[in-house]
Design an enzyme around this catalytic site. Sequence first.
Site, mmCIF file in Angstrom:
data_model
loop_
_atom_site.group_PDB
_atom_site.id
_atom_site.type_symbol
_atom_site.label_atom_id
_atom_site.label_comp_id
_atom_site.label_asym_id
_atom_site.label_seq_id
_atom_site.Cartn_x
_atom_site.Cartn_y
_atom_site.Cartn_z
ATOM 1 C CD GLU A 163 36.242 57.115 32.291
ATOM 2 O OE1 GLU A 163 35.879 56.827 31.140
ATOM 3 O OE2 GLU A 163 37.190 56.554 32.847
ATOM 4 C CD GLU A 351 36.522 53.137 35.740
ATOM 5 O OE1 GLU A 351 37.197 52.976 34.689
ATOM 6 O OE2 GLU A 351 35.320 53.433 35.728
HETATM 7 C C1 FCB Z 1 36.903 53.531 31.616
HETATM 8 C C2 FCB Z 1 35.452 53.204 31.865
HETATM 9 C C3 FCB Z 1 35.197 51.784 32.310
HETATM 10 C C4 FCB Z 1 36.098 50.812 31.593
HETATM 11 C C5 FCB Z 1 37.540 51.249 31.657
HETATM 12 C C6 FCB Z 1 38.509 50.310 31.013
HETATM 13 O O1 FCB Z 1 36.987 54.566 30.711
HETATM 14 O O2 FCB Z 1 34.913 54.056 32.842
HETATM 15 O O3 FCB Z 1 33.839 51.499 32.144
HETATM 16 O O4 FCB Z 1 35.665 50.632 30.309
HETATM 17 O O5 FCB Z 1 37.668 52.505 31.071
#
Ligand code: FCB
Length: 446
Positions: A163, A351
């Site tokens: 990110e 994620e």
């Molecule tokens: C993302 C991050 C991760 C975690 C999630 C909830 O932005 O990459 O580390 O904090 O959100």
Amino acid sequence: MNKFKDDFIFGTATAAYQIEGAANEGGRTPSIWDVFSKKEENVFMGHTGDIACDHYHRMKEDVKILENIGVDSYRFSISWSRIFPDKDKVNVEGVNFYKNLIHELKERKINPAITLYHWDLPQWAQELGGWENRECIYWFKDYCTKIFEEFGHDVSMWITHNEPFCASILGDYLGIHAPGKKDLKKALIVAHHLLLSHGIVVRELRKFKFKNSNIGITLNLSPTYAVSKKSEDVRAAKTSDGYTNRWFLDPLFKGHYPEDMLMVYQKEVGILDFIVEGDLDIISTDIDFLGINYYTRNIVEYDEHSQLNFRGVEGEKEKTAMGWENSPESLHDLLTRIKKEYTKLPLYITENGAAYNDVVTTDNKIHDIDRINYIKVHLKVMLDFIKEGGNLKGYYVWSFMDNFEWSFGYSKRFGMVYVNYESQERIMKDSAIWYKNFIKTRSLEV
Ligand code: FCB
């Protein structure tokens, strides 16, 4: 059929600063997050990652839990300052920690997926100017080269950055993440250097010619919708999309920054003279996959008072404990758009998951039905996308266990495994048990 193919990767993810703890042990030196979190006002209740989930000391026990869940792959990040506690100093203890972790995983047939940078820049690098300094790219390259030398034969999935939007915009423009600055120009410089370092590191890995080696980058992408059809709201949504999504996707896949955003940013900060000729060729170096972190959608409206003339509007869907809408349809919009406008490369959801206010029952169970539901509805959308010809290859639940949720400290629990921060006891929530059974059959009942 509601079934994923056998070679589809099911995993779960964490990041070093969020779980490891042992902040001052094993030769590690502070990262920007150690420094940032120690300024009380920055993180909920002054929480820090000093101890976190104590994973540094409990690594073997944690890998056994991963084995019990039955994941195909585990995505984790490496703490740069454990490997390079100082600019030119390698810390063997740090290298050995990850060597052992990779070994433990492979013994259990769990494929390691390594994120090289998940926001914890060594403080020594920050003191030399951090990502604002173009030199930082080369410090990062040295660190990654060392990692490739040590682990390149054993790891088949590499993620350069997690990110870059958050690492730059949240850290250097909004000031809510480390290093806590509030300067749009600085944030744009940081974002550019992160992207450039990505390309440079991809090229570095290729030089090794490892047999089974894939490298990509993970972006947090949020489909963005205008709150109304009014032209100023539509324009606001376009800028917001440029800010979050296109500013990162376009250079990576099209080899240039989006024209409209160049105008928006130049109007605010002047000429973007840190973009040097040749940079975009490096940034758009061929990769093997795109990692997508998806949590929610953005709804925006025109706002004459904000610097970039847009602001977020609360949506009407059911929300998680983060206040984020559960919006699986938007994941479908997102995947379809990536396929149509950007790339046919393999995609991984690196994620996806949700924080809820988990309750531990008297018999030590956590019935996190909402989390199971959240995961299921997103898996369903993924299946649809695959049926439509989408090249989606894997899915990682965020997170393996509850952990330090950045500026929210330990107040938000994203884990499939509950962590009691006083005793460090781990308890598999119902979601972990559900995921375990689901992985066995790969069939979804919605
Ligand atoms: C993302 C991050 C991760 C975690 C999630 C909830 O932005 O990459 O580390 O904090 O959100």
